[in-house]
Write a protein that holds these residues in place. Sequence first.
Motif, PDB file in Angstrom:
ATOM      1  N   VAL B 261       0.863  -1.182   0.000  1.00 24.55           N
ATOM      2  CA  VAL B 261       0.000   0.000   0.000  1.00 24.55           C
ATOM      3  C   VAL B 261       0.894   1.225   0.000  1.00 24.55           C
ATOM      4  N   SER B 262       0.692   2.109  -0.962  1.00 30.11           N
ATOM      5  CA  SER B 262       1.505   3.332  -0.924  1.00 30.11           C
ATOM      6  C   SER B 262       0.636   4.573  -1.077  1.00 30.11           C
ATOM      7  N   SER B 264       0.645   8.929  -1.520  1.00 32.90           N
ATOM      8  CA  SER B 264       1.490   9.916  -2.205  1.00 32.90           C
ATOM      9  C   SER B 264       2.640  10.337  -1.302  1.00 32.90           C
ATOM     10  N   SER B 265       2.468  10.181   0.024  1.00 37.52           N
ATOM     11  CA  SER B 265       3.519  10.578   0.952  1.00 37.52           C
ATOM     12  C   SER B 265       4.464   9.426   1.301  1.00 37.52           C
ATOM     13  N   GLY B 266       4.216   8.247   0.763  1.00 32.85           N
ATOM     14  CA  GLY B 266       5.130   7.149   1.062  1.00 32.85           C
ATOM     15  C   GLY B 266       4.405   5.849   1.355  1.00 32.85           C
ATOM     16  N   GLU B 267       5.185   4.864   1.856  1.00 34.91           N
ATOM     17  CA  GLU B 267       4.639   3.533   2.149  1.00 34.91           C
ATOM     18  C   GLU B 267       3.583   3.620   3.258  1.00 34.91           C
ATOM     19  N   GLY B 268       2.555   2.769   3.200  1.00 33.89           N
ATOM     20  CA  GLY B 268       1.539   2.815   4.251  1.00 33.89           C
ATOM     21  C   GLY B 268       0.874   1.478   4.456  1.00 33.89           C
ATOM     22  N   ILE B 293      -4.070   6.829  -3.188  1.00 32.44           N
ATOM     23  CA  ILE B 293      -3.586   5.608  -2.560  1.00 32.44           C
ATOM     24  C   ILE B 293      -3.463   4.538  -3.646  1.00 32.44           C
ATOM     25  N   THR B 294      -2.346   3.830  -3.648  1.00 27.06           N
ATOM     26  CA  THR B 294      -2.197   2.733  -4.610  1.00 27.06           C
ATOM     27  C   THR B 294      -1.984   1.438  -3.840  1.00 27.06           C
ATOM     28  N   ILE B 295      -2.810   0.449  -4.162  1.00 31.86           N
ATOM     29  CA  ILE B 295      -2.708  -0.847  -3.479  1.00 31.86           C
ATOM     30  C   ILE B 295      -2.380  -1.893  -4.545  1.00 31.86           C
ATOM     31  N   GLU B 296      -1.240  -2.558  -4.392  1.00 30.91           N
ATOM     32  CA  GLU B 296      -0.873  -3.572  -5.375  1.00 30.91           C
ATOM     33  C   GLU B 296      -0.838  -4.931  -4.715  1.00 30.91           C
ATOM     34  N   ASN B 297      -1.428  -5.912  -5.387  1.00 27.77           N
ATOM     35  CA  ASN B 297      -1.479  -7.260  -4.843  1.00 27.77           C
ATOM     36  C   ASN B 297      -0.742  -8.206  -5.793  1.00 27.77           C
ATOM     37  N   GLY B 298       0.458  -8.652  -5.370  1.00 28.15           N
ATOM     38  CA  GLY B 298       1.266  -9.541  -6.205  1.00 28.15           C
ATOM     39  C   GLY B 298       0.662 -10.925  -6.380  1.00 28.15           C
ATOM     40  N   VAL B 329      -6.299   1.904  -7.420  1.00 30.30           N
ATOM     41  CA  VAL B 329      -5.890   3.287  -7.167  1.00 30.30           C
ATOM     42  C   VAL B 329      -7.110   4.033  -6.627  1.00 30.30           C
ATOM     43  N   VAL B 330      -6.952   4.575  -5.442  1.00 30.05           N
ATOM     44  CA  VAL B 330      -8.046   5.334  -4.840  1.00 30.05           C
ATOM     45  C   VAL B 330      -7.716   6.812  -4.961  1.00 30.05           C
TER      46      VAL B 330
END
Lengths: 466, 371
Positions: B261-262, B264-268, B293-298, B329-330
Amino acid sequence: MVFSEIPFLLYFFPLFLLCYFISPARIKNLTLLIFSLLFYAWGEPVYILLLLLSSVVDYVNGRALERFEGKKKIQVIFLCISVAVNLGLMGIFKYAGLFIDTVNSVFGCGIKPVGLKLPLGISFFTFQTMSYSIDVYRRDVKAEHSFINYMTYVCMFPQLVAGPIVRYSDISEKLKNRKTSVSDFCSGFVRFLMGLFKKVLIANQVGLLWNIVLAADERSLAFAWLGLLAYSLQIYFDFSGYSDMAIGMGKMLGFSYPENFNYPYICTSITDFWRRWHMTLSGWFRDYVYIPLGGNRKGRARQMLNLAIVWALTGLWHGAAWNFLLWGMYFGLILIIEKLTGLPKKLPKPIGRLYSLILIMLGWMIFAIEDLKKLAAYASDIFGFGANGFAGKEFFYQLNNYLFVLLTGAVLCTPVFPKLAEKAKGNETAEKTLGIIGLLAGMLLTAVCIAMLVADSYNPFLYFRF
Amino acid sequence: MDKYKKILCIYALLFFSACSIVTLILPDKEFSEEENRYLAKRPELTAKSLLSGDYQEEAKEYLSDQMVLRSGFMRLYALAQKSMGKSEYNGVYICKDGWLIERYEDPENTEYIAESLAYVSENTDAHCMLMLVPTAISLYPEMLPYGAGGNNVQDKVKKYIDDACSKAGMDIVDVWGALEKSKPEIQLYYKTDHHWTTDAAYAAYRAFCADQKMTPLEKSSFEIEKVSEDFYGTVYSKALTAFQPADTIVAYKQDMSGITVSYSSGEGSLYAEEYLGKKDKYAYFLNGSQSEITIENGNVKNGRTLLVVKDSYANCFVPFLVNHYEKIVVLDTRYYRFGVTAAAEDVGATDILFLFNLNTLDKDTAVAGIF
């Protein structure tokens, strides 16, 4: 500034009292004048020039009228100047918009609206300064020589923006020489607090209900009457509350302003109502319009005409819109009928009261709704011509919400407290009990009032538009 | 009598002066946690603002906002309203069983909002979905005081917008029925806040999956945890009812391995623990209002990227979706000046979900900036 708001109550007023009471007697009027000008300038930083213009013109007029005593013709010129300047100010700043709108819609021309904002209290201070010049002309009072004293009379903030309309003769003595006793100060301040409670705890609350009813798309018969009841209470508690605050503050400073309301809703006829409602205004129109027109001394027909003129003017004084004229004529007509028939005197008192209340409420409907189309729609709901039935869910819901404050308001429209106090007189225990209850209630309500003002944004003042 | 009048005068004078003096002495507060808003600052005095009357208006607001014991006065106000027998004030209905339900504000922009949403659908290749969520007033009308809530037209507004968007080719995800159905088993909304509960969001997630032909994760695959039992939300801040029981916040936690989860201000992370200690506890979900917010699921390999355009109702809903898209992407459109269609292209979105609640939709600034 409005009396019932935080900047006035917590900042301006305590600071003023401090400065006023530490000022030596000689400069007390000056202190009052300076604070009054600050008070007005806070609300009207530009239009304060109009206030100064109106008052300076009449100060000069007063001196001139005195100087040319015995020379009627010259005096008349100065009198005309006073009337022309004051009515001119009202004409430009209050009525020009209505006039242009009407001309435009009647003749279909496109005159640009002037778009002037109504100056605060213009209807009150112009009437005061005008009456001063007329009184000097009639030799009812002596012209005031001290500019400071005169300006203090016109501008003093307790009654500047919403009355009562004080005549120079009411307070000329006190302007030169007054004392405040601790007891006067206290009863004045308590009167002020009572006015504050009336305004914040009742008028503002029922005002919310009126807004809800007015905004509703559909109104059942009962809902429309509930709204009218709410508005009738709002306008009384709003305006009489403001008058109480003014009279109370006057008393704190050692002035005695004339009373403005005398339990108007317990009247037994409309004639009686107008002896109890906004008494300083009715008195003004009586002394400066009705009687000069001949009053009742020139025969029945002329008297009726005079009444009609006075009531049309009274209506228009309340606002620059045709509904106000309609409202004035409505009462004018009722008063003429009452005069001609002598009807109310023949009615038993309870029926007279009911008859008056219904007519007064219908009057407020005309008064409250400026848009004539909306007024017609509301009137049709009031008379049950709407298709929305006798009472709906909305009615019961709002009745439930506002029952307490409506009932409290209704009770306070009658002189129950003065009656109680009178009864308790002489009986020490009863007096003591009443005193303690009053004190505790006063302390609690003071805190609640401040809480209402901090938390609530709805705090209009109806008579500011006049 | 005179004696009591004297005491009352002294009391009121002291009261008034003490309020003003202490207010002036105390330092100004910038933010009110209780009211969840920024307080008015000391206005700047200029000739222009003074002559126009702006200064006077701002000063009034400033003195009221910075008033000493402000929250105490607000409570006294609420108590007074309640004592007068009012069951509605500050836009809140005081309902049965400790429910505080927000009044429905008459809509003004329904057509504009429908047009805006339809516009996006017509100008993007991505698959667009619309989920409009009713609020408590629509699902718990029986809790309202008798006769209240007559102006609630959420169903009509939803139908109007749904129809318009459907015509524009959008996929309408209806969760109203699903919420209605789960009502006997779960509490759908917080009693003190305007948001839906995580349980309700889960019910909506199942409806979403059914609609999109996906297989939802069962309740048993989450670790359901009570993260706070001391939640007083936004509606409570307006109603300030005495003896109000607190709400419980529940989170459906899942295995986060492979998920990043990232902000715009960094990892979260999906959840921001630090908010649980503050007033605004709902901000626990998705870390409050982030601009992006970007959430990526490998673990997911389906080539789908979802763009979520939303209000805060989505914050507790989005965590359920992470197992169904490679990337989510939220976006808060208020912070994205190029509009949704451009954003969809930028992030390579295959799907766009619009998720809003029906009460604040009308004034939602995210929709206003949607182009």
